[in-house]
Design an enzyme around this catalytic site. Structure first.
Site, PDB file in Angstrom:
ATOM      1  N   GLY A 153      -3.012  -1.267  13.483  1.00 13.14           N
ATOM      2  CA  GLY A 153      -1.689  -1.309  12.858  1.00 13.14           C
ATOM      3  C   GLY A 153      -1.515  -0.421  11.645  1.00 13.14           C
ATOM      4  O   GLY A 153      -0.386  -0.071  11.290  1.00 13.14           O
ATOM      5  N   ASN A 174      14.771  -0.089   5.772  1.00 18.60           N
ATOM      6  CA  ASN A 174      13.508  -0.030   5.020  1.00 18.60           C
ATOM      7  C   ASN A 174      13.417   1.216   4.145  1.00 18.60           C
ATOM      8  O   ASN A 174      12.485   1.346   3.363  1.00 18.60           O
ATOM      9  CB  ASN A 174      12.293  -0.139   5.962  1.00 18.60           C
ATOM     10  CG  ASN A 174      11.982   1.164   6.681  1.00 18.60           C
ATOM     11  OD1 ASN A 174      12.834   2.038   6.798  1.00 18.60           O
ATOM     12  ND2 ASN A 174      10.754   1.290   7.152  1.00 18.60           N
ATOM     13  N   LYS A 202      14.813  -6.339   3.683  1.00 16.63           N
ATOM     14  CA  LYS A 202      15.326  -5.347   4.638  1.00 16.63           C
ATOM     15  C   LYS A 202      16.709  -5.702   5.187  1.00 16.63           C
ATOM     16  O   LYS A 202      17.579  -4.842   5.288  1.00 16.63           O
ATOM     17  CB  LYS A 202      14.342  -5.169   5.800  1.00 16.63           C
ATOM     18  CG  LYS A 202      13.023  -4.523   5.395  1.00 16.63           C
ATOM     19  CD  LYS A 202      12.116  -4.317   6.591  1.00 16.63           C
ATOM     20  CE  LYS A 202      10.736  -3.882   6.149  1.00 16.63           C
ATOM     21  NZ  LYS A 202       9.848  -3.557   7.257  1.00 16.63           N
ATOM     22  N   ARG A 237       0.833  -1.217   0.000  1.00 14.05           N
ATOM     23  CA  ARG A 237       0.000   0.000   0.000  1.00 14.05           C
ATOM     24  C   ARG A 237       0.862   1.260   0.000  1.00 14.05           C
ATOM     25  O   ARG A 237       0.324   2.374   0.005  1.00 14.05           O
ATOM     26  CB  ARG A 237      -0.914   0.022   1.219  1.00 14.05           C
ATOM     27  CG  ARG A 237      -2.294  -0.507   0.963  1.00 14.05           C
ATOM     28  CD  ARG A 237      -2.346  -1.994   1.065  1.00 14.05           C
ATOM     29  NE  ARG A 237      -3.650  -2.509   0.656  1.00 14.05           N
ATOM     30  CZ  ARG A 237      -4.025  -3.763   0.891  1.00 14.05           C
ATOM     31  NH1 ARG A 237      -3.225  -4.604   1.501  1.00 14.05           N
ATOM     32  NH2 ARG A 237      -5.204  -4.190   0.477  1.00 14.05           N
ATOM     33  N   SER A 238       2.176   1.111   0.003  1.00 14.05           N
ATOM     34  CA  SER A 238       3.029   2.303   0.046  1.00 14.05           C
ATOM     35  C   SER A 238       2.794   3.254  -1.134  1.00 14.05           C
ATOM     36  O   SER A 238       2.780   4.477  -0.938  1.00 14.05           O
ATOM     37  CB  SER A 238       4.505   1.893   0.134  1.00 14.05           C
ATOM     38  OG  SER A 238       4.763   1.340   1.407  1.00 14.05           O
ATOM     39  N   GLY A 268       6.207 -12.318  19.209  1.00 10.10           N
ATOM     40  CA  GLY A 268       6.966 -12.464  17.967  1.00 10.10           C
ATOM     41  C   GLY A 268       8.385 -11.966  18.117  1.00 10.10           C
ATOM     42  O   GLY A 268       8.661 -11.075  18.946  1.00 10.10           O
ATOM     43  N   ALA A 269       9.290 -12.563  17.348  1.00  9.86           N
ATOM     44  CA  ALA A 269      10.704 -12.182  17.414  1.00  9.86           C
ATOM     45  C   ALA A 269      11.309 -12.090  16.013  1.00  9.86           C
ATOM     46  O   ALA A 269      12.491 -12.352  15.810  1.00  9.86           O
ATOM     47  CB  ALA A 269      11.477 -13.172  18.279  1.00  9.86           C
ATOM     48  N   GLY A 270      10.497 -11.710  15.033  1.00 10.62           N
ATOM     49  CA  GLY A 270      10.984 -11.524  13.662  1.00 10.62           C
ATOM     50  C   GLY A 270      11.542 -10.118  13.473  1.00 10.62           C
ATOM     51  O   GLY A 270      11.806  -9.394  14.442  1.00 10.62           O
ATOM     52  N   GLY A 271      11.699  -9.741  12.208  1.00 13.62           N
ATOM     53  CA  GLY A 271      12.290  -8.440  11.912  1.00 13.62           C
ATOM     54  C   GLY A 271      11.494  -7.274  12.489  1.00 13.62           C
ATOM     55  O   GLY A 271      12.079  -6.303  12.993  1.00 13.62           O
TER      56      GLY A 271
END
Ligand code: ATR
Length: 279
Positions: A239, A86, A65, A15-16, A127-130
């Site tokens: 979010g 990013n 990223k 959506r950017s 969560g522990a992702g990016g």
């Protein structure tokens, strides 16, 4: 004409372009912002030819990223700390990379609640992702020291702690519902609850009534976690605001104007996600 783009693989859902082209129109800037699908094995070449392709910079999203961090010098300590870029922008002849995910996250929370009240509270991150690394790293830098990370794969929390330093409590995924007592801010950074993904199965029974709950998932705009939290009286922050607010600095760097985050912009993006959306 100033050109920027977002690169990812896949990129069709981003959506950017909607956000940046809204601002380009609003400020009548002669610029463009497009989606560019870039396969992982074509990434280095794309970055190497960014300038000859006429770009002032780009956004990088999944899965690029971390790889872009290895290709372009980081502009600041926060970006070095999280090891992911990013936003790529030009300074003179060189491109530098920065990361706006953390500021986008915190600005989104700050748009809804007084964040100073959260500074000494326990922040529980699922969560522990990016995304988790970017958010936790930024919170640490801003003086939020009481962080707990809950993840299915415990080794990823260990790796995150090694990268970020400081005190981060690691919590077993099976204990996620118990971890919510004394929590002031609950953040979901997992993909659970996203359209097409399994639901996030968590009990909010122990969550204090004054806790704030946020989800970085924005499809749907209001996840089941946020619905459940709102139903029991907790303050919730959707979010989508993080996506919109992380875009502000990139636009400023490329196009030379600090853009305003307006309700009209929110409506535009929200309607694209959910045609039945009403403010
Ligand atoms: P991002 O970089 O966007 O944060 P990611 O690195 O794919 O995305 O991380 C996704 C997060 O969702 C991870 O914390 C992942 O847990 P694991 O580290 O154990 O993989 C979490 N996640 C995804 N599916 C899950 C599931 N079914 N149950 C629990 N956690 C899940």
């Amino acid at each position: 004409m100033i050109k920027a783009c977002v690169i990812g693989w896949p990129i069709s859902h981003s959506r950017s372009p909607l956000i940046h082209n809204y601002w380009l129109r609003k400020y009548q800037i002669d610029g463009s912002y497009t989606r560019q699908p870039v396969e992982p094995n074509a990434l280095a070449e794309f970055i190497r030819t960014l300038r000859s392709s006429g770009y002032a910079g780009c956004n990088c999203t999944i899965p690029h990223k971390e790889a872009v961090y290895g290709l372009i010098p980081a502009a600041d300590d926060y970006t070095r700390k999280v090891g992911a870029i990013n936003t790529v922008f030009a300074i003179g002849d060189a491109f530098l990379g920065t990361n706006t995910d953390g500021e986008g996250f915190l600005a989104n929370i700050a748009s809804a609640v007084d964040v100073s009240e959260l500074r000494n509270k326990r922040i529980v991150i699922l969560g522990a992702g990016g995304a988790s690394v970017a958010i936790a790293g930024f919170l640490q830098d801003q003086g939020f020291a009481n962080l707990a990370v809950v993840n299915r794969t415990v080794e990823r929390v260990t790796a995150m702690r090694a990268r970020l330093g400081g005190r981060i409590e690691a919590i077993d995924w099976n204990d996620r519902s118990f971890a919510l007592s004394e929590c002031g801010l609950l953040v979901n950074t997992t993909s659970l609850g996203m359209q097409g993904q399994p639901p996030l199965d968590i009990s909010l029974d122990r969550l204090p009534d004054d806790a704030v709950v946020t989800d970085i998932v924005y499809t749907p705009l209001r996840t089941q976690l946020l619905k459940d939290a709102a139903a029991r009286g907790n303050r919730v922050v959707e979010g989508l605001g993080m996506l919109v607010r992380q875009a502000v600095r990139g636009f400023t760097l490329w196009f030379g104007k600090t853009p305003e985050v307006t309700a009209e912009l929110f409506d535009l993006v929200a309607l694209d996600i959910d045609p039945n959306y009403r403010r």
